[in-house]
Design an enzyme around this catalytic site. Structure first.
Site, PDB file in Angstrom:
ATOM      1  N   PHE A 118      42.370 -46.497  18.109  1.00  0.00           N
ATOM      2  CA  PHE A 118      43.568 -46.710  17.306  1.00  0.00           C
ATOM      3  C   PHE A 118      43.745 -48.216  17.137  1.00  0.00           C
ATOM      4  O   PHE A 118      43.171 -49.008  17.899  1.00  0.00           O
ATOM      5  CB  PHE A 118      44.789 -46.119  18.035  1.00  0.00           C
ATOM      6  N   GLN A 231      58.997 -50.949  11.973  1.00  0.00           N
ATOM      7  CA  GLN A 231      57.560 -50.828  11.714  1.00  0.00           C
ATOM      8  C   GLN A 231      57.270 -50.090  10.409  1.00  0.00           C
ATOM      9  O   GLN A 231      57.840 -49.025  10.148  1.00  0.00           O
ATOM     10  CB  GLN A 231      56.895 -50.059  12.852  1.00  0.00           C
ATOM     11  N   HIS A 233      54.188 -48.181   8.606  1.00  0.00           N
ATOM     12  CA  HIS A 233      52.859 -47.634   8.849  1.00  0.00           C
ATOM     13  C   HIS A 233      52.018 -47.909   7.608  1.00  0.00           C
ATOM     14  O   HIS A 233      52.486 -47.669   6.488  1.00  0.00           O
ATOM     15  CB  HIS A 233      52.962 -46.127   9.104  1.00  0.00           C
ATOM     16  N   LEU A 243      53.081 -39.093   6.231  1.00  0.00           N
ATOM     17  CA  LEU A 243      52.126 -39.907   6.995  1.00  0.00           C
ATOM     18  C   LEU A 243      50.691 -39.407   6.896  1.00  0.00           C
ATOM     19  O   LEU A 243      50.435 -38.205   6.944  1.00  0.00           O
ATOM     20  CB  LEU A 243      52.527 -39.914   8.469  1.00  0.00           C
ATOM     21  N   GLU A 246      46.905 -42.801  11.655  1.00  0.00           N
ATOM     22  CA  GLU A 246      45.977 -43.875  11.984  1.00  0.00           C
ATOM     23  C   GLU A 246      44.659 -43.294  12.502  1.00  0.00           C
ATOM     24  O   GLU A 246      43.609 -43.933  12.446  1.00  0.00           O
ATOM     25  CB  GLU A 246      46.636 -44.739  13.064  1.00  0.00           C
ATOM     26  N   ARG A 278      49.294 -52.330  13.153  1.00  0.00           N
ATOM     27  CA  ARG A 278      49.935 -51.829  11.925  1.00  0.00           C
ATOM     28  C   ARG A 278      50.618 -52.911  11.099  1.00  0.00           C
ATOM     29  O   ARG A 278      50.610 -52.854   9.871  1.00  0.00           O
ATOM     30  CB  ARG A 278      50.980 -50.774  12.303  1.00  0.00           C
ATOM     31  N   HIS A 343      58.267 -46.499   9.269  1.00  0.00           N
ATOM     32  CA  HIS A 343      57.749 -45.490  10.196  1.00  0.00           C
ATOM     33  C   HIS A 343      58.471 -45.409  11.532  1.00  0.00           C
ATOM     34  O   HIS A 343      58.673 -44.325  12.072  1.00  0.00           O
ATOM     35  CB  HIS A 343      56.279 -45.813  10.440  1.00  0.00           C
ATOM     36  N   ARG A 378      54.843 -52.028  17.525  1.00  0.00           N
ATOM     37  CA  ARG A 378      54.301 -50.996  18.423  1.00  0.00           C
ATOM     38  C   ARG A 378      52.871 -50.646  18.031  1.00  0.00           C
ATOM     39  O   ARG A 378      52.555 -50.519  16.853  1.00  0.00           O
ATOM     40  CB  ARG A 378      55.161 -49.738  18.320  1.00  0.00           C
TER      41      ARG A 378
HETATM   42  C1  LIG Z   1      54.970 -38.610  10.920  1.00  0.00           C
HETATM   43  C2  LIG Z   1      54.937 -39.292  12.259  1.00  0.00           C
HETATM   44  C3  LIG Z   1      53.761 -39.311  12.995  1.00  0.00           C
HETATM   45  C4  LIG Z   1      53.722 -39.947  14.243  1.00  0.00           C
HETATM   46  N1  LIG Z   1      52.550 -39.955  14.953  1.00  0.00           N
HETATM   47  C5  LIG Z   1      52.523 -40.556  16.174  1.00  0.00           C
HETATM   48  C6  LIG Z   1      51.333 -40.552  16.957  1.00  0.00           C
HETATM   49  O1  LIG Z   1      50.311 -39.994  16.569  1.00  0.00           O
HETATM   50  N2  LIG Z   1      51.364 -41.181  18.156  1.00  0.00           N
HETATM   51  C7  LIG Z   1      52.471 -41.811  18.640  1.00  0.00           C
HETATM   52  O2  LIG Z   1      52.439 -42.355  19.730  1.00  0.00           O
HETATM   53  N3  LIG Z   1      53.628 -41.795  17.923  1.00  0.00           N
HETATM   54  C8  LIG Z   1      53.676 -41.192  16.717  1.00  0.00           C
HETATM   55  N4  LIG Z   1      54.840 -41.196  15.988  1.00  0.00           N
HETATM   56  C9  LIG Z   1      56.076 -41.678  16.623  1.00  0.00           C
HETATM   57  C10 LIG Z   1      56.584 -40.608  17.590  1.00  0.00           C
HETATM   58  O3  LIG Z   1      56.288 -39.335  17.086  1.00  0.00           O
HETATM   59  C11 LIG Z   1      58.097 -40.706  17.819  1.00  0.00           C
HETATM   60  O4  LIG Z   1      58.464 -42.018  18.096  1.00  0.00           O
HETATM   61  C12 LIG Z   1      58.508 -39.832  19.011  1.00  0.00           C
HETATM   62  O5  LIG Z   1      57.998 -38.530  18.852  1.00  0.00           O
HETATM   63  C13 LIG Z   1      60.012 -39.802  19.170  1.00  0.00           C
HETATM   64  O6  LIG Z   1      60.328 -38.854  20.161  1.00  0.00           O
HETATM   65  P1  LIG Z   1      61.803 -38.728  20.709  1.00  0.00           P
HETATM   66  O7  LIG Z   1      61.781 -37.684  21.766  1.00  0.00           O
HETATM   67  O8  LIG Z   1      62.316 -40.072  21.048  1.00  0.00           O
HETATM   68  O9  LIG Z   1      62.649 -38.218  19.439  1.00  0.00           O
HETATM   69  P2  LIG Z   1      62.503 -36.951  18.480  1.00  0.00           P
HETATM   70  O10 LIG Z   1      61.277 -36.167  18.700  1.00  0.00           O
HETATM   71  O11 LIG Z   1      62.769 -37.465  17.099  1.00  0.00           O
HETATM   72  O12 LIG Z   1      63.704 -36.045  18.930  1.00  0.00           O
HETATM   73  C14 LIG Z   1      65.054 -36.396  18.682  1.00  0.00           C
HETATM   74  C15 LIG Z   1      65.924 -35.261  19.158  1.00  0.00           C
HETATM   75  O13 LIG Z   1      67.273 -35.672  19.155  1.00  0.00           O
HETATM   76  C16 LIG Z   1      68.073 -34.674  18.559  1.00  0.00           C
HETATM   77  N5  LIG Z   1      69.256 -35.366  18.000  1.00  0.00           N
HETATM   78  C17 LIG Z   1      69.273 -36.487  17.264  1.00  0.00           C
HETATM   79  N6  LIG Z   1      70.545 -36.843  17.005  1.00  0.00           N
HETATM   80  C18 LIG Z   1      71.327 -35.912  17.597  1.00  0.00           C
HETATM   81  C19 LIG Z   1      72.736 -35.725  17.679  1.00  0.00           C
HETATM   82  N7  LIG Z   1      73.605 -36.568  17.130  1.00  0.00           N
HETATM   83  N8  LIG Z   1      73.189 -34.647  18.357  1.00  0.00           N
HETATM   84  C20 LIG Z   1      72.333 -33.757  18.928  1.00  0.00           C
HETATM   85  N9  LIG Z   1      71.000 -33.906  18.885  1.00  0.00           N
HETATM   86  C21 LIG Z   1      70.512 -34.972  18.231  1.00  0.00           C
HETATM   87  C22 LIG Z   1      67.178 -34.016  17.536  1.00  0.00           C
HETATM   88  O14 LIG Z   1      67.604 -32.718  17.272  1.00  0.00           O
HETATM   89  C23 LIG Z   1      65.850 -34.024  18.295  1.00  0.00           C
HETATM   90  O15 LIG Z   1      65.770 -32.900  19.141  1.00  0.00           O
HETATM   91  C24 LIG Z   1      54.876 -40.581  14.741  1.00  0.00           C
HETATM   92  C25 LIG Z   1      56.058 -40.566  13.984  1.00  0.00           C
HETATM   93  C26 LIG Z   1      56.084 -39.958  12.744  1.00  0.00           C
HETATM   94  C27 LIG Z   1      57.339 -40.035  11.939  1.00  0.00           C
END
Ligand SMILES: Cc1cc2nc3c(=O)[nH]c(=O)nc-3n(C[C@H](O)[C@H](O)[C@H](O)COP(=O)(O)OP(=O)(O)OC[C@H]3O[C@@H](n4cnc5c(N)ncnc54)[C@H](O)[C@@H]3O)c2cc1C
Length: 566
Positions: A118, A231, A233, A243, A246, A278, A343, A378
Site C-alpha cells: 500500500f 484526506q 483519496h 472508491l 489503493e 495519498r 476520503h 494517513r
Molecule cells: C470507501 C472506503 C474504503 C475504505 N477502505 C479502507 C481500507 O481499505 N483500509 C483502511 O485502513 N481504511 C479504509 N477506509 C477508512 C476506514 O474504513 C474508516 O476510517 C473506518 O472504518 C471507520 O470506522 P469507525 O468504527 O470509526 O466508524 P464507522 O464504521 O463509520 O462507524 C460509525 C458508527 O457510528 C454510528 N453513528 C454515527 N453517528 C451516530 C449518532 N449520532 N448516533 C448513533 N450512532 C451514530 C453509525 O451508525 C456507525 O455504526 C475506507 C473508507 C472508505 C470511505
C-alpha cells in the site's frame, strides 16, 4: 430509564471492538447505533489493514518500528509518535485475534494471511480479504458481539451528551423507528461515530458519515484536534466518487494521463511511483488535470488491464463490479476513469492513547477521534488498524474507569438534558423561516469541495469560511421540520447539518490559521512545511462566540522530523 455501565455510540469496527473489550472484562456494556452495526461505514473498506507480519516474501524484514517510522513519515511528522508506536506495536496481536475469530483473510500459498503493498509502506504489510476487508472484519466482530450477548440499540440517533460538571453521565438519543426521545444513563460513554466525510460533496463516504459525532462532544466542551487535515483519496470513480481501493495500485495498477504517460515518475522516485502516500498521489493527479493532461478536464486513467482477468477476478472482484455498475467500464478490458475524492478526516475529538478525553468518563475511538496516529496524512490500511487497536484500548480504559470510580445515579441531569432536547425538537418543528436545510447542506458540501480541497489558498479559504458563517446564520431561519414521528429523516438531517456546519467551520478556521503546507494541507501561498512554527496540533474549543483555538506540541519519541522524500 435505561442505564448501562458503558455505552458505546457507534457499531462500526471501533465501537464493536471497544464493546467486545468491555464484555471480556465483565462490564455491562451496550452499543447504540443509528444504523444496524453491519451497515456501518467500516463495511465499505476495501483494500486492507496494516500489520508488520512479514508474510510476503518482500516483507520478511518488516517490524513494528519500521511500520511506525513509515506511519510517522507518512503523517509529515505531525503524528504523535507514542500513538503511532502503540498502534504498530499492537497490530499483529489485533490481526491474529481477528483471524482466530474467523475473519476470512486472503491467504499465501503456505496458508498465512496474505499481504499486499500500500502507499507509503516500506513493505507489503496490508492484510486483506480480496477487496472486501472491512466487510469481513465487521461481520467477524459483530459475531463476537453477538456471542458475548452485547445489547445493541439499533436505529437510535444520539444528539447530546449528558454530564454533571466535568463528569459524563449518559446520552440523549432519538429512536428513529418511533420518534421517541430517551435519556440513557452510563458510567462511561465511548463515541465511535466514524468520519465526517459527507461535509464534502465529492466524498467516498456514505451519507451516514457526518460531522455530528464530533460536534456533540465539541458542544459539550471537549476539544477537537487537527480538523484542517482532510484526506483526498487519489482514485475514486469519476463523477460518483465511489472508491477504487489503493489495493488496485498495490496489485500493480498504473496511473496514466491523456498522453498515455505513467506520470507519477515526474513526482516521485521510480521505486515508489503509484505507491507514494495519498496526499502526494492526489496532488499529482490534480496537477495533471489542472495542467491539461487529464481527460475532460477532470480525471486520469487507472489501468489494470495488464494484471489480467484471473488476478482482477481473484483480488479485486468488488472493484470490477463497482466499475461495471457505476462507470460502465470493465477494468479487464478498459482503463478506469478516476479522480481524487474526499476520503478521511485525520482530525477529531482530542484523545490520549487510551481514548480518554478532557471530560471524565467520556472516551472516543476510530475515525471520529484524533489520537493522533495519522498526523497530517494517513497511510492506507492504517485506519482499520486504528479502529481495532484504539477501540480495544478505549474499551479497556473505560472498563477500568467504571470499576475504579463511584458513580451516583444522576437522574436529575439526565432528566434536564431530556427536557432540553425535547424543547429543541419542538423549536425545530415550529420554525417559520424561509431557508431550506437541504439547500444549506448542498451549499456547504460544494463550498468545502471548492474552497478546502487538495490545493488551498488564503483568498479562497476566507471566501469559504465566510460562506460557512452565512450558512450558520441561514440555519437559524429554516422552515419547520416535518412532524412525522416514524423515521423522521427531516429531523435527522437537520441535526446532522447543525453538526456539519460547526465542524466545517473548524476545518476552515484551522486551515486558514495554519500558514504552511504539511501532508494533506497543501497551500499554494505557503508551499513548504514550517516546523519552526507549525510542528504542533491545532486544538479548538467551543464557545458562544465561535471556536477558540490553541495549539499543543507533537509528541516526538525516537524519530526526528526530517524532509519527507519518496
Ligand atoms: C470507501 C472506503 C474504503 C475504505 N477502505 C479502507 C481500507 O481499505 N483500509 C483502511 O485502513 N481504511 C479504509 N477506509 C477508512 C476506514 O474504513 C474508516 O476510517 C473506518 O472504518 C471507520 O470506522 P469507525 O468504527 O470509526 O466508524 P464507522 O464504521 O463509520 O462507524 C460509525 C458508527 O457510528 C454510528 N453513528 C454515527 N453517528 C451516530 C449518532 N449520532 N448516533 C448513533 N450512532 C451514530 C453509525 O451508525 C456507525 O455504526 C475506507 C473508507 C472508505 C470511505
Amino acid at each position: 430509564m435505561v442505564s448501562h455501565d458503558v455505552l458505546v455510540v457507534g457499531g462500526g469496527l471501533a465501537g464493536l471492538r471497544a464493546a467486545v473489550e468491555c464484555a471480556f472484562l465483565g462490564v455491562d456494556v451496550a452499543v447504540v447505533s443509528k444504523v444496524h452495526p453491519v451497515r456501518s461505514h467500516s463495511g465499505a473498506a476495501q483494500g486492507g489493514v496494516n500489520a508488520p507480519l512479514g508474510n510476503h516474501p518482500d516483507g520478511k524484514n518488516d517490524s513494528p518500528e519500521l511500520h511506525a517510522y513509515d506511519t510517522i513519515k507518512g503523517s509529515d511528522f505531525l503524528a504523535d509518535q507514542d500513538a503511532a508506536e502503540i498502534m504498530t506495536g499492537e497490530a499483529a496481536q489485533r490481526i491474529y485475534e481477528m483471524e482466530h475469530w474467523g475473519c476470512p483473510f486472503s491467504r499465501t500459498e503456505e496458508g498465512k494471511i496474505a499481504q499486499r503493498p500500500f502507499g507509503g509502506g516500506g513493505f507489503p504489510r496490508t492484510c486483506y480479504g480480496a477487496d472486501r476487508t472491512g466487510h469481513y472484519l465487521l461481520q467477524t466482530l459483530f459475531e463476537q458481539a453477538t456471542r458475548l450477548r452485547i445489547k445493541v440499540y439499533c436505529e437510535l440517533m444520539v444528539s447530546r451528551l449528558v454530564q454533571r460538571g466535568d463528569v459524563v453521565s449518559g446520552i440523549i438519543a432519538t429512536d428513529l423507528k418511533t420518534g421517541e426521545i430517551a435519556a440513557l444513563g452510563a458510567k462511561a460513554v465511548i463515541f465511535a461515530t466514524g468520519g465526517s466525510g459527507r461535509i464534502y460533496s465529492n466524498s467516498t463516504n456514505a451519507l451516514i458519515s457526518t460531522g455530528l459525532g464530533v460536534a456533540i462532544p465539541y458542544w459539550a466542551g471537549v476539544p477537537v484536534k487537527d480538523m484542517e487535515f482532510v484526506q483526498f483519496h487519489p482514485t475514486s470513480l469519476y463523477g460518483t466518487n465511489i472508491l477504487v481501493t489503493e489495493g488496485a495500485r498495490g496489485e500493480g495498477g498504473f496511473l496514466l494521463n491523456n498522453k498515455g504517460e505513467r506520470f507519477m515518475k515526474n513526482y516521485v522516485s521510480e521505486r515508489v511511483m503509484e505507491l507514494a502516500p495519498r496526499d502526494i498521489v492526489s496532488r499529482s493527479i490534480q496537477t495533471e488535470v489542472n495542467e491539461g493532461r487529464g481527460f475532460e478536464n477532470a480525471y486520469v486513467h487507472l489501468d489494470l488491464r495488464h494484471l489480467g482477468r484471473q488476478k482482477i477476478e481473484e483480488k479485486l472482484p468488488g472493484i470490477r463490479d463497482l466499475c461495471m455498475d457505476f462507470a460502465g467500464v470493465d477494468p479487464i478490458k478498459s482503463p478506469i476513469p478516476v479522480q481524487p475524492g474526499m476520503h478521511y478526516t485525520m482530525g477529531g475529538t482530542d484523545t490520549n492513547v487510551d481514548g480518554e478525553t478532557e471530560l471524565k468518563g467520556f472516551f472516543a475511538a476510530g475515525e471520529c477521534a484524533c489520537v493522533s496516529a495519522h498526523g497530517a496524512n494517513r497511510l492506507g490500511g492504517n485506519s482499520l488498524l486504528e479502529t481495532l487497536v484504539f477501540g480495544a484500548r478505549s474499551g479497556k480504559k473505560a472498563s477500568e474507569y467504571v470499576g475504579m470510580n463511584q458513580h451516583p445515579n444522576d437522574k436529575d441531569s439526565l432528566q434536564d438534558a431530556l427536557s432540553a432536547e425535547e424543547d429543541r425538537i419542538e423549536l425545530l418543528k415550529k420554525r417559520n423561516g424561509k431557508e431550506n436545510p437541504y439547500e444549506i447542506k448542498n451549499r456547504l458540501a460544494v463550498t468545502m469541495k471548492d474552497k478546502f480541497g487538495i490545493f488551498r489558498n488564503q483568498k479562497e479559504m476566507v471566501e469559504g469560511r465566510d460562506e460557512i458563517k452565512r450558512l450558520l446564520q441561514a440555519l437559524e431561519k429554516t422552515r419547520a421540520i416535518s412532524r412525522t414521528r416514524v423515521f423522521n429523516y427531516d429531523y435527522v438531517w437537520m441535526r446532522e447539518l447543525e453538526g456539519n456546519l460547526d465542524i466545517a467551520l473548524l476545518i476552515a478556521e484551522g486551515a486558514i490559521k495554519r500558514t504552511e503546507s504539511r501532508g494533506s494541507h497543501s497551500r499554494t501561498d505557503h508551499k513548504t512545511r514550517n516546523d519552526a512554527e507549525w510542528l504542533k496540533h491545532t486544538v479548538a474549543r467551543h464557545s458562544p462566540d465561535g471556536p477558540a483555538f490553541s495549539y499543543k506540541n507533537v509528541t516526538i519519541t525516537r524519530f526526528k522530523p526530517e524532509e519527507r522524500k519518496y
